[in-house]
Design an enzyme around this catalytic site. Structure first.
Site, short mmCIF file in Angstrom:
data_model
loop_
_atom_site.label_atom_id
_atom_site.label_comp_id
_atom_site.label_asym_id
_atom_site.label_seq_id
_atom_site.Cartn_x
_atom_site.Cartn_y
_atom_site.Cartn_z
N ASN A 180 -3.53 8.61 5.11
CA ASN A 180 -2.37 7.94 5.71
C ASN A 180 -2.37 7.93 7.23
O ASN A 180 -1.88 6.99 7.85
CB ASN A 180 -1.07 8.63 5.24
CG ASN A 180 -0.84 8.45 3.75
OD1 ASN A 180 -1.28 7.45 3.16
ND2 ASN A 180 -0.17 9.42 3.13
N HIS A 226 -6.49 -5.65 -2.51
CA HIS A 226 -7.29 -5.84 -1.29
C HIS A 226 -7.59 -7.32 -1.03
O HIS A 226 -8.47 -7.65 -0.24
CB HIS A 226 -8.58 -5.01 -1.35
CG HIS A 226 -8.36 -3.54 -1.19
ND1 HIS A 226 -9.37 -2.62 -1.23
CD2 HIS A 226 -7.21 -2.83 -0.99
CE1 HIS A 226 -8.87 -1.39 -1.06
NE2 HIS A 226 -7.56 -1.49 -0.92
N ARG A 263 0.82 -1.21 0.00
CA ARG A 263 0.00 0.00 0.00
C ARG A 263 0.86 1.27 0.00
O ARG A 263 0.48 2.28 -0.61
CB ARG A 263 -0.92 -0.01 1.23
CG ARG A 263 -1.92 1.12 1.26
CD ARG A 263 -2.94 0.90 2.36
NE ARG A 263 -3.95 1.93 2.40
CZ ARG A 263 -4.26 2.64 3.49
NH1 ARG A 263 -3.60 2.43 4.62
NH2 ARG A 263 -5.21 3.54 3.44
N HIS A 296 0.31 4.59 -2.31
CA HIS A 296 0.12 5.93 -1.77
C HIS A 296 1.27 6.87 -2.12
O HIS A 296 1.11 8.09 -2.09
CB HIS A 296 -0.08 5.87 -0.25
CG HIS A 296 -1.45 5.41 0.14
ND1 HIS A 296 -2.03 5.72 1.34
CD2 HIS A 296 -2.37 4.67 -0.53
CE1 HIS A 296 -3.26 5.18 1.40
NE2 HIS A 296 -3.48 4.54 0.28
C1 HEM Z 1 -9.39 1.62 -5.74
C2 HEM Z 1 -9.31 2.52 -4.78
C3 HEM Z 1 -8.83 2.22 -3.40
C4 HEM Z 1 -9.43 2.60 -2.24
C5 HEM Z 1 -10.69 3.44 -2.12
C6 HEM Z 1 -8.66 2.05 -1.17
C7 HEM Z 1 -8.94 2.25 0.18
C8 HEM Z 1 -8.33 1.55 1.21
C9 HEM Z 1 -8.72 1.66 2.59
C10 HEM Z 1 -9.79 2.58 3.15
C11 HEM Z 1 -7.95 0.80 3.29
C12 HEM Z 1 -7.99 0.56 4.80
C13 HEM Z 1 -7.25 1.66 5.51
C14 HEM Z 1 -7.53 1.70 6.99
O1 HEM Z 1 -8.68 1.46 7.39
O2 HEM Z 1 -6.58 1.99 7.75
C15 HEM Z 1 -7.06 0.16 2.36
C16 HEM Z 1 -6.13 -0.79 2.68
C17 HEM Z 1 -5.25 -1.35 1.78
N1 HEM Z 1 -5.10 -0.98 0.46
FE1 HEM Z 1 -6.35 0.15 -0.61
N2 HEM Z 1 -7.61 1.35 -1.67
C18 HEM Z 1 -7.67 1.42 -3.04
C19 HEM Z 1 -6.75 0.89 -3.92
C20 HEM Z 1 -5.62 0.21 -3.56
C21 HEM Z 1 -4.53 -0.13 -4.45
C22 HEM Z 1 -4.45 0.27 -5.92
C23 HEM Z 1 -3.63 -0.84 -3.71
C24 HEM Z 1 -2.30 -1.41 -4.13
C25 HEM Z 1 -1.98 -1.73 -5.37
C26 HEM Z 1 -4.16 -0.95 -2.38
C27 HEM Z 1 -3.59 -1.64 -1.35
C28 HEM Z 1 -4.11 -1.74 -0.07
C29 HEM Z 1 -3.64 -2.68 0.92
C30 HEM Z 1 -2.60 -3.77 0.68
C31 HEM Z 1 -4.34 -2.42 2.10
C32 HEM Z 1 -4.14 -3.09 3.47
C33 HEM Z 1 -3.00 -2.37 4.19
C34 HEM Z 1 -2.64 -2.91 5.55
O3 HEM Z 1 -3.15 -3.93 5.99
O4 HEM Z 1 -1.80 -2.26 6.20
N3 HEM Z 1 -5.34 -0.27 -2.32
N4 HEM Z 1 -7.32 0.65 1.10
#
Ligand code: HEM
Ligand SMILES: *[C@@H]1O[C@H](CO)[C@@H](O)[C@H](O)[C@H]1NC(C)=O
Ligand SMILES: *[C@@H]1O[C@H](CO)[C@@H](O)[C@H](O)[C@H]1NC(C)=O
Length: 322
Positions: free
Chosen positions: A96, A195, A64, A68
């Site tokens: 973030n 995800h 992630r 970002h």
């Molecule tokens: C399509 C639009 C996207 C939205 C709206 C989105 C939104 C989010 C949100 C809200 C979270 C949880 C954050 C939290 O509650 O602390 C999250 C986690 C995550 N996102 Fe996304 N995301 C998107 C696209 C992506 C992309 C393109 C990637 C990587 C290529 C990605 C990788 C991740 C990963 C791996 C997590 C888990 C992180 C962890 O466990 O520390 N996301 N995302």
């Protein structure tokens, strides 16, 4: 004759200048550090592996960070800069704050790389390699990472607030956020497959849990147990984005979506009667199509506005400019 000699000198000079200008405009390349840091890939991989062995979620957190970073003024390591009394970075931007993590692991990787080739490898490139190694370590595909990015000497909290899609986004919003950085709708769906690993906080999915009907009722029941309705209660409680296989990089994210088991509002938007339903179905039934699209889209995301040539710098410490 003197004039033909000087003509030759002038044309040679022009050729050299042309070559230099091509070089300073250099594109990223997979072999960028093959001479200057031959141990780079082994060094990064071994630190990524031990971090994930300690905590499987770390692979998700590192992946992630690359997303970002790239979405905010390009893949330039800007997300890694710490705030100081005179500098506001991106770590406390809305997407973030209390959420982006893994910075200590990036520090460990950077120190290990500095030991084998001091002053050579950028933090931006370390994020790109780390993202690939995290995906691979959790059972996903691997690919050759294009390198040669340099590190920003600036960061933008405002751009981080405005360029990273929030979980409240609808399908059109998601498409626009990706199109703003030159990525297609297909890239958006493929990259969302990230995800399939990692966790989200209650505050990121509470509104969906208590207000939306396109959510599998047994998943809703389970998630409500650890995410109370009232804001301020359990805001940081975690739930896996993919309830089925939360630490395996596979296509279960898409299998979940076709069963209304997307955790975030934005996740379920990809399969909610709109233009991306058919691609979600394709990925849910064809893991190899997802894998090859994901790899291609990761490479495209890594190409967003890199600093190359003499722009930016090679940071010594990823948390501060030199
Ligand atoms: C399509 C639009 C996207 C939205 C709206 C989105 C939104 C989010 C949100 C809200 C979270 C949880 C954050 C939290 O509650 O602390 C999250 C986690 C995550 N996102 Fe996304 N995301 C998107 C696209 C992506 C992309 C393109 C990637 C990587 C290529 C990605 C990788 C991740 C990963 C791996 C997590 C888990 C992180 C962890 O466990 O520390 N996301 N995302
Ligand atoms: C970014 O968002 C955060 C949290 O909502 C806010 O406190 C901050 O002022 C915003 N920064 C800028 C520069 O807009
Ligand atoms: C559900 O929607 C209503 C109306 O939009 C809103 O006031 C309420 O805060 C939402 N509930 C949750 C838990 O987000």
């Amino acid at each position: 004759m003197a004039s033909s000699k000087s003509m030759a000198v002038i044309s040679l000079t022009l050729v050299v200048l042309l070559l230099m200008s091509i070089h300073s405009d250099a594109q990223l390349s997979t072999g960028f550090y093959s001479k200057s840091c031959p141990k780079l890939h082994k060094t990064v991989m071994s630190t990524v592996r031990s971090a994930i062995a300690k905590e499987a979620r770390m692979g998700a957190s590192l992946l992630r960070l690359f997303f970002h970073d790239c979405f905010v003024n390009g893949c330039d390591g800007s997300i890694l800069l710490d705030d100081t009394s005179s500098f506001t970075g991106e770590k406390n931007a809305a997407p973030n704050r209390n959420s982006a993590r893994g910075f200590e692991v990036v520090d460990q990787i950077k120190s290990a790389v500095e030991k084998v080739c001091p002053g050579v490898v950028s933090c931006a490139d370390i994020l790109a390699i780390t993202a690939r190694d995290s995906v691979q370590t959790l059972g996903g595909p691997t690919w050759e990472v294009k390198l040669g990015r340099r590190d920003a000497r600036t960061a933008s909290q405002a751009a981080a607030n405005n360029s990273i899609p929030p979980p409240t986004s609808n399908l059109n919003n998601l498409i626009s956020f990706f199109s703003n950085v030159g990525l297609s709708t297909r890239d958006m769906v493929a990259l969302s497959g990230a995800h399939t690993i990692g966790q989200a906080r209650c505050t990121s999915f509470r509104a969906r849990l208590y207000n939306e009907t396109n959510l599998d009722s047994s998943l809703a029941q389970t998630r409500k147990k650890n995410c109370p309705r009232t804001t301020g209660n359990g805001d940081n409680n975690l739930a896996p984005l993919d309830a089925q296989t939360p630490t395996s990089f596979d296509n279960y994210y898409f299998k979940n979506l076709v069963r209304n088991r997307g955790l975030l509002h934005s996740d379920q938007q990809l399969f909610n009667g709109g233009s991306t339903d058919s691609l979600v179905r394709t990925y849910s039934g064809n893991p190899s199509t997802f894998t090859s699209d994901f790899v291609a889209s990761m490479i495209r995301m890594g190409d967003i506005k890199p600093l190359t040539g003499s722009k930016g710098e090679i940071r010594k410490n990823c948390r501060r400019i030199n």
